[in-house]
Write a protein that holds these residues in place. Sequence first.
Motif, PDB file in Angstrom:
ATOM      1  N   ILE A  21      28.384  16.531 -11.035  1.00 19.09           N
ATOM      2  CA  ILE A  21      29.668  16.704 -10.510  1.00 19.09           C
ATOM      3  C   ILE A  21      29.654  17.828  -9.610  1.00 19.09           C
ATOM      4  O   ILE A  21      30.505  17.876  -8.322  1.00 19.09           O
ATOM      5  CB  ILE A  21      30.752  16.817 -11.746  1.00 19.09           C
ATOM      6  N   ASP A  22      28.790  18.782  -9.855  1.00 18.95           N
ATOM      7  CA  ASP A  22      28.797  19.818  -8.828  1.00 18.95           C
ATOM      8  C   ASP A  22      28.302  19.400  -7.595  1.00 18.95           C
ATOM      9  O   ASP A  22      28.653  19.840  -6.372  1.00 18.95           O
ATOM     10  CB  ASP A  22      27.670  20.967  -9.393  1.00 18.95           C
ATOM     11  N   LYS A  23      27.408  18.331  -7.686  1.00 23.76           N
ATOM     12  CA  LYS A  23      26.733  17.881  -6.190  1.00 23.76           C
ATOM     13  C   LYS A  23      27.857  16.845  -5.874  1.00 23.76           C
ATOM     14  O   LYS A  23      27.882  16.870  -4.261  1.00 23.76           O
ATOM     15  CB  LYS A  23      25.453  17.136  -6.641  1.00 23.76           C
ATOM     16  N   PHE A  24      28.455  15.912  -6.229  1.00 22.72           N
ATOM     17  CA  PHE A  24      29.133  14.817  -5.656  1.00 22.72           C
ATOM     18  C   PHE A  24      30.690  14.925  -5.983  1.00 22.72           C
ATOM     19  O   PHE A  24      31.416  14.198  -5.557  1.00 22.72           O
ATOM     20  CB  PHE A  24      28.600  13.596  -6.163  1.00 22.72           C
ATOM     21  N   GLY A  25      31.170  15.878  -6.589  1.00 17.39           N
ATOM     22  CA  GLY A  25      32.600  16.135  -7.012  1.00 17.39           C
ATOM     23  C   GLY A  25      33.213  15.262  -8.040  1.00 17.39           C
ATOM     24  O   GLY A  25      32.491  14.526  -8.769  1.00 17.39           O
ATOM     25  N   THR A  26      34.460  15.425  -8.321  1.00 15.93           N
ATOM     26  CA  THR A  26      35.098  14.989  -9.254  1.00 15.93           C
ATOM     27  C   THR A  26      35.634  13.529  -9.126  1.00 15.93           C
ATOM     28  O   THR A  26      36.241  12.632  -9.956  1.00 15.93           O
ATOM     29  CB  THR A  26      36.372  15.766  -9.838  1.00 15.93           C
ATOM     30  N   ASP A  27      35.404  12.882  -7.682  1.00 17.64           N
ATOM     31  CA  ASP A  27      35.756  11.552  -7.434  1.00 17.64           C
ATOM     32  C   ASP A  27      34.925  10.590  -7.940  1.00 17.64           C
ATOM     33  O   ASP A  27      35.315   9.182  -7.889  1.00 17.64           O
ATOM     34  CB  ASP A  27      36.381  11.512  -6.069  1.00 17.64           C
ATOM     35  N   ILE A  28      33.714  10.900  -8.086  1.00 17.86           N
ATOM     36  CA  ILE A  28      33.005   9.829  -8.711  1.00 17.86           C
ATOM     37  C   ILE A  28      33.166   9.142 -10.076  1.00 17.86           C
ATOM     38  O   ILE A  28      34.095  10.051 -10.954  1.00 17.86           O
ATOM     39  CB  ILE A  28      31.327  10.239  -8.762  1.00 17.86           C
ATOM     40  N   THR A  29      32.616   8.016 -10.579  1.00 19.99           N
ATOM     41  CA  THR A  29      32.936   7.542 -11.649  1.00 19.99           C
ATOM     42  C   THR A  29      31.981   7.579 -12.640  1.00 19.99           C
ATOM     43  O   THR A  29      30.907   6.976 -12.302  1.00 19.99           O
ATOM     44  CB  THR A  29      33.673   6.139 -11.614  1.00 19.99           C
ATOM     45  N   LEU A  30      32.072   8.197 -13.949  1.00 20.38           N
ATOM     46  CA  LEU A  30      30.896   8.193 -14.808  1.00 20.38           C
ATOM     47  C   LEU A  30      31.164   7.209 -15.829  1.00 20.38           C
ATOM     48  O   LEU A  30      31.913   7.304 -16.602  1.00 20.38           O
ATOM     49  CB  LEU A  30      30.771   9.663 -15.428  1.00 20.38           C
ATOM     50  N   VAL A  31      30.334   6.276 -15.621  1.00 19.33           N
ATOM     51  CA  VAL A  31      30.326   5.079 -16.597  1.00 19.33           C
ATOM     52  C   VAL A  31      29.695   5.459 -18.210  1.00 19.33           C
ATOM     53  O   VAL A  31      28.162   5.351 -17.847  1.00 19.33           O
ATOM     54  CB  VAL A  31      30.055   3.697 -15.901  1.00 19.33           C
ATOM     55  N   PRO A  32      30.121   5.663 -19.105  1.00 19.20           N
ATOM     56  CA  PRO A  32      29.193   5.779 -20.244  1.00 19.20           C
ATOM     57  C   PRO A  32      28.441   4.525 -20.346  1.00 19.20           C
ATOM     58  O   PRO A  32      28.793   3.469 -20.585  1.00 19.20           O
ATOM     59  CB  PRO A  32      30.097   6.031 -21.481  1.00 19.20           C
ATOM     60  N   LYS A  33      26.867   4.818 -20.849  1.00 22.66           N
ATOM     61  CA  LYS A  33      25.962   3.854 -21.117  1.00 22.66           C
ATOM     62  C   LYS A  33      25.749   3.423 -22.756  1.00 22.66           C
ATOM     63  O   LYS A  33      25.689   2.674 -23.080  1.00 22.66           O
ATOM     64  CB  LYS A  33      24.756   4.170 -20.245  1.00 22.66           C
ATOM     65  N   ASP A  34      25.545   4.747 -23.135  1.00 18.96           N
ATOM     66  CA  ASP A  34      25.651   4.842 -24.798  1.00 18.96           C
ATOM     67  C   ASP A  34      25.940   6.353 -25.063  1.00 18.96           C
ATOM     68  O   ASP A  34      26.823   6.918 -24.019  1.00 18.96           O
ATOM     69  CB  ASP A  34      24.157   4.692 -25.179  1.00 18.96           C
ATOM     70  N   ASP A  35      25.706   6.677 -26.128  1.00 20.15           N
ATOM     71  CA  ASP A  35      26.315   8.024 -26.816  1.00 20.15           C
ATOM     72  C   ASP A  35      25.795   9.252 -25.816  1.00 20.15           C
ATOM     73  O   ASP A  35      26.229  10.440 -25.978  1.00 20.15           O
ATOM     74  CB  ASP A  35      26.005   8.142 -28.064  1.00 20.15           C
ATOM     75  N   THR A  36      24.532   9.123 -25.384  1.00 15.33           N
ATOM     76  CA  THR A  36      23.849  10.002 -24.616  1.00 15.33           C
ATOM     77  C   THR A  36      23.712  10.018 -23.184  1.00 15.33           C
ATOM     78  O   THR A  36      23.000  11.052 -22.531  1.00 15.33           O
ATOM     79  CB  THR A  36      22.325  10.371 -25.366  1.00 15.33           C
ATOM     80  N   SER A  37      24.084   9.163 -22.517  1.00 15.93           N
ATOM     81  CA  SER A  37      23.803   8.887 -21.208  1.00 15.93           C
ATOM     82  C   SER A  37      25.038   8.023 -20.488  1.00 15.93           C
ATOM     83  O   SER A  37      25.735   7.408 -21.162  1.00 15.93           O
ATOM     84  CB  SER A  37      22.443   8.140 -20.892  1.00 15.93           C
ATOM     85  N   PHE A  38      25.040   8.165 -19.206  1.00 17.50           N
ATOM     86  CA  PHE A  38      26.006   7.550 -18.306  1.00 17.50           C
ATOM     87  C   PHE A  38      25.479   7.011 -17.006  1.00 17.50           C
ATOM     88  O   PHE A  38      24.371   7.547 -16.681  1.00 17.50           O
ATOM     89  CB  PHE A  38      27.334   8.417 -17.957  1.00 17.50           C
ATOM     90  N   THR A  39      26.019   6.227 -16.198  1.00 13.19           N
ATOM     91  CA  THR A  39      25.613   5.819 -14.701  1.00 13.19           C
ATOM     92  C   THR A  39      26.807   6.058 -13.790  1.00 13.19           C
ATOM     93  O   THR A  39      27.733   6.331 -14.253  1.00 13.19           O
ATOM     94  CB  THR A  39      25.220   4.371 -14.938  1.00 13.19           C
ATOM     95  N   VAL A  40      26.149   6.449 -12.615  1.00 10.82           N
ATOM     96  CA  VAL A  40      27.279   7.146 -11.842  1.00 10.82           C
ATOM     97  C   VAL A  40      26.506   6.142 -10.476  1.00 10.82           C
ATOM     98  O   VAL A  40      25.322   6.296  -9.830  1.00 10.82           O
ATOM     99  CB  VAL A  40      27.314   8.167 -11.813  1.00 10.82           C
TER     100      VAL A  40
END
Length: 333
Positions: free
Chosen positions: A266-285
Amino acid sequence: MPKSANQKLKLLYILKLFQEKTDESHYITMGDIIDYLADREIKAERKAIYSDIEMLNDFGYDIRGEKMGSSYKYHLASRDFELFELKLLVDAVQSSRSLTEEKSRELIKKLEKFTSDFNAAKIHKSVIVKNRVKTINEKVYYAMDAVDEAISNNRSIRFEYRSWNIKKELEPKKNAIKEHISPWALIWDNDNYYLLGYDPGSGGFKHYRLDKMFKVTIESEREREGREMFEGIDLAAYSNEHFSMYGGEICTVKLECKNKTANFIIDKFGTDITLVPKDDTSFTVNVDVVPSKMFYGWVFSFGEDVKIVSPKSIRKVMREMLKPVNKLYKSDN
């Protein structure tokens, strides 16, 4: 005696008229000036207005008259800022990630006052603030004021430093309270403000994102430390090393990331990106990046915590870049 309550303001109203209603393409006549003043209950004769214009020119304003038929047309020929200079400043405000959307609009509105209403309308049409990466911390301005005051008075500060979580919330982490930090410089880089400060706990300098600093207070009884070390720092070199940017053609890359990396993503790309949960420990973006060596190095710095998922061409380049590095460590020779 003044003919009306506004009579004493006649000269200021004339200046205001020239500033707002004239430029290199728009002019006013003596009749326009008289009518403008009359609307404000100010009576003025042509001779007196000629004298007022001459007085404004003597004071430093560049008001020019040009022959138009049997009369003259007038305009303010030069200003503190050229139109292209204002556009540069407006673009800087729009793109700044250290300014909230509301503050950006406020500053742009103030900048528009440095030109005519006609040019201000042109600038306003080009303004695109919404959907740009912006800070959500309105208190960043108070943090900046506190840091400036501490630097001016040679005092240390304390503050709460927050990090992004998977919900795009800034939250305090363990050891979030930073005490006795000696502020020495504010660095503007990559559309963000950073505080460069000496940390007596580690005995060295660290940098902090200003928009992630909360509850900044000045330690009035504690002077700054690290002066000699700071005087040995090349700020330009420090900035290049720690906040490096890269240019080139942009493409969209899908990353798979561990939840603990959300703050850095989020620091690098800002809050407008969408973090899509993959499982309990990871996400895709999906992020827009320049696939340069710096980008691949940035991904590599996360080790197993960040993986390039697509496109295949980017994954292939990453594999090829890792091959020679892997060869270097195949043996202890």
